[in-house]
Design an enzyme around this catalytic site. Structure first.
Site, mmCIF file in Angstrom:
data_model
loop_
_atom_site.group_PDB
_atom_site.id
_atom_site.type_symbol
_atom_site.label_atom_id
_atom_site.label_comp_id
_atom_site.label_asym_id
_atom_site.label_seq_id
_atom_site.Cartn_x
_atom_site.Cartn_y
_atom_site.Cartn_z
ATOM 1 N N GLY A 1 4.115 -4.840 1.209
ATOM 2 C CA GLY A 1 5.133 -5.610 0.483
ATOM 3 C C GLY A 1 4.470 -6.696 -0.358
ATOM 4 O O GLY A 1 4.794 -6.888 -1.538
ATOM 5 N N ASP B 1 -1.061 -2.878 11.177
ATOM 6 C CA ASP B 1 -0.680 -1.482 11.437
ATOM 7 C C ASP B 1 -1.656 -0.485 10.808
ATOM 8 O O ASP B 1 -1.544 0.710 11.053
ATOM 9 C CB ASP B 1 0.722 -1.202 10.873
ATOM 10 C CG ASP B 1 1.806 -1.997 11.573
ATOM 11 O OD1 ASP B 1 1.519 -2.573 12.631
ATOM 12 O OD2 ASP B 1 2.938 -2.037 11.052
ATOM 13 N N GLY C 1 10.316 -12.167 2.556
ATOM 14 C CA GLY C 1 11.347 -12.448 1.549
ATOM 15 C C GLY C 1 10.920 -13.557 0.608
ATOM 16 O O GLY C 1 9.772 -14.013 0.625
#
Ligand SMILES: Nc1ncnc2c1ncn2[C@@H]1O[C@H](COP(=O)(O)OP(=O)(O)OP(=O)(O)O)[C@@H](O)[C@H]1O
Ligand SMILES: O=P(O)(O)OC[C@H]1O[C@](O)(CO)[C@@H](O)[C@@H]1O
Ligand SMILES: [Mg+2]
Length: 534
Positions: free
Chosen positions: A230, A259, A204
């Site tokens: 992101g 991942d 964020g």
């Protein structure tokens, strides 16, 4: 010293290539801080820079500072006088070198998509003492973060004589909410031996305007951004804002994802280390399961949307009887279900080990828990605990199965090494890989490229436009040969009926990303990028 030879496309580029975007014709003339709509679409986003050549050749190029600052001077690359590098024959990368996205081709195939090859250029767009670089790490942890930080600092210093590198603390929000730290080759000397990131990280808090204000205020002109999908989306909008403001600031992304879910690149750093660490957890679960009657070990590993860690850990271990991943829906009861298989397996060998990626079976759990969907500060869906849920289901529900002894599942181990596998320092091959990534990013920024992510494509490092790695996610293709290998090594059911298999094959017929297309890269395996050349 400086000759102003560069244009948006490299001037020496193959004349047969046709520029599709309108950048050079409409580029803004003024040298500094001029808002530049040159390559911006109506939505304020940069337009892809596509160059076409003969026989279906396509270059998906990355932006260059001269796209919007056409008169920037160039300087000879200081590497030419560096005793370590000057001995290398042809150390500099040819300006026309590109890397093919597809390497399995047929006689009549078009030449296909290419990316600009990374590496040092003869001319650079920054003088050593002009560079004020910064590094930020965002998103989750991953083995190798500290190595990349170290190698950016040392690489800039040793190869380009740069002495000003700032560390932004605590992820994107650190640009405007935290103090910076000075990074020197001395201060980062040992950090690759530690897990985590010495800069800290966060989710964020991406405020583009504030971040670019901070970059401008601090006089930063090279921004190295290490993070996952992101983060790279965030890097892309930072680059767009920088271009809009007409700043001479190069933005370089370094893809990080434990991942392995970043598209186009062969493999992400830290992945090998994580798979290796996962072996220890699987071993432990196996020992526990084997030691009791009908013991079941459940090992939960990372993998929010992509089950690569679980798949590779399973393939490597040989002790795993079933691997569950987000890409392969499964069910517990009935013919062809997990419980039926477990019964059979337990009867055969008296114990079993299940590896489950944390994103697997989320629909099933949500159904049984009737839970609400919650998100983290970056907007990622918070997952329900599949390890705990599955262990409980096995403990309670499977014990009722008729054929199984009463002692069945007396002991069900839920090993939870999820965070363990990402907190470790990177292994040897990841360390070397991280060095190449860092060097590749440095060479690109020094050569004036910007708005790019760097990574190996078929073993060769390349500069990839941000949108190519953010528009899709790399996932295990369950109709591909690698997943078939796993099924045949564990003997687990595919949980799919023939109709679903046909449907998913059809979906994959549309041109996928490189890693979705098994033929490109070791049959949808992960290309061994441990020692690629720049
Ligand atoms: N679409 C977006 N635009 C701008 N910033 C974004 C966007 N998506 C995410 N970010 C920012 O990028 C940072 C990291 O994002 P996120 O937490 O999703 O991790 P990530 O980079 O995807 O890594 P991981 O692999 O650990 O998930 C956060 O600070 C977040 O605010
Ligand atoms: O708990 P955190 O730090 O938000 O991160 C968890 C997530 O990060 C990842 O490791 C991605 O980096 C996912 O596999 C996992 O779901
Ligand atoms: Mg992510």
């Amino acid at each position: 010293m400086g000759s102003s030879s560069a244009s948006g496309l490299n001037p020496q580029i193959d004349p047969n290539l046709v520029l599709k975007s309108s950048l050079s014709a409409s580029a803004v003339k003024a040298p500094v801080r001029v808002p530049s709509p040159a390559r911006m679409g109506f939505d304020g986003k940069s337009q892809p820079k596509i160059v076409e050549g003969e026989r279906g050749y396509v270059l998906e190029d990355v932006p260059h500072l001269t796209d919007y600052l056409p008169d920037l001077p160039t300087h000879p690359n200081p590497l030419q006088d560096n005793p370590a590098y000057s001995v290398v024959k042809q150390y500099f990368v040819n300006v026309d070198d590109t890397v093919a996205q597809k390497i399995v081709v047929h006689k009549s195939s078009p030449r296909g998509t290419h990316f600009r090859r990374s590496g040092p250029r003869q001319k650079v767009y920054f003088e050593s003492d002009e560079v004020h670089a910064c590094i930020v790490t965002c998103g989750g942890l991953c083995p190798g973060l500290n190595t990349v930080i170290r190698e950016i600092v040392c690489g800039l210093h040793h190869m380009y004589g740069v002495n000003s590198v700032l560390g932004i603390q605590g992820g994107y929000k650190g640009f405007y909410a935290r103090n910076t730290i000075n990074l020197t080759p001395k201060s980062v000397n040992d950090i690759h031996k530690r897990g985590g990131t010495i800069l800290g990280t966060s989710r964020g808090g991406h405020d583009t305007a504030k971040i670019v204000d901070s970059i401008e205020d601090r006089g930063i002109n090279q921004v190295y951004i290490i993070g996952g999908d992101g983060t790279q989306k965030g890097a892309s909008v930072i680059y767009e804002e920088i271009e809009r403001r007409g700043l001479k600031v190069a933005v370089a992304g370094i893809p990080k994802t434990i991942d392995n879910d970043i598209a186009v690149i062969d493999k992400s750093f830290g992945f090998d280390s994580a798979v290796e660490e996962a072996q220890r957890a699987i071993n432990a679960a196996h020992v526990e399961a084997e030691s009791v009657e009908n013991g079941v070990g459940v090992v939960k590993l990372m993998g929010r949307y992509s089950g690569f860690i679980a798949m590779y850990a399973t393939l490597a271990s040989r002790d795993v009887d079933c691997c569950l991943i987000p890409e392969s829906p499964f069910y517990l009861e009935g013919h062809g279900g997990l419980f039926e298989y477990m019964e059979k397996r337990l009867k055969e060998q008296g114990h079993m080990v299940l590896v489950v990626a944390e994103g697997a079976g989320q629909d099933l759990i949500a159904e049984s828990l009737r839970s609400m969907s919650v998100e983290d500060p970056s907007g990622n869906k918070l997952l329900l605990d599949v390890g705990l849920w599955l262990s409980e289901k096995i403990r309670v529900d499977l014990a009722n199965f008729p054929i199984v002894a009463v002692s069945f599942c007396k002991k069900t181990e839920d090993a939870n090494p999820t965070y363990m596998i990402r907190a470790i320092p990177s292994n040897a091959s990841d360390n070397v890989y991280c060095t190449l990534l860092a060097h590749s990013a440095i060479h690109g920024a020094m050569a004036g490229y910007t708005g790019f992510t760097t990574g190996p494509v078929n073993g060769r490092h390349a500069y990839i436009p941000f949108h190519r790695i953010t528009e899709t996610q790399n996932k295990v293709v369950i109709t591909d040969r690698m997943w078939a290998r796993l099924l045949s090594s564990t003997n687990q059911p595919s949980f799919l009926n023939s109709h679903i298999i046909e449907e998913s094959k059809k979906e994959e017929e549309s041109p996928p990303t490189q890693l979705l297309d098994g033929e490109n890269c070791m049959e949808n395996g992960v290309v061994d990028a441990s020692l690629p050349e720049l």
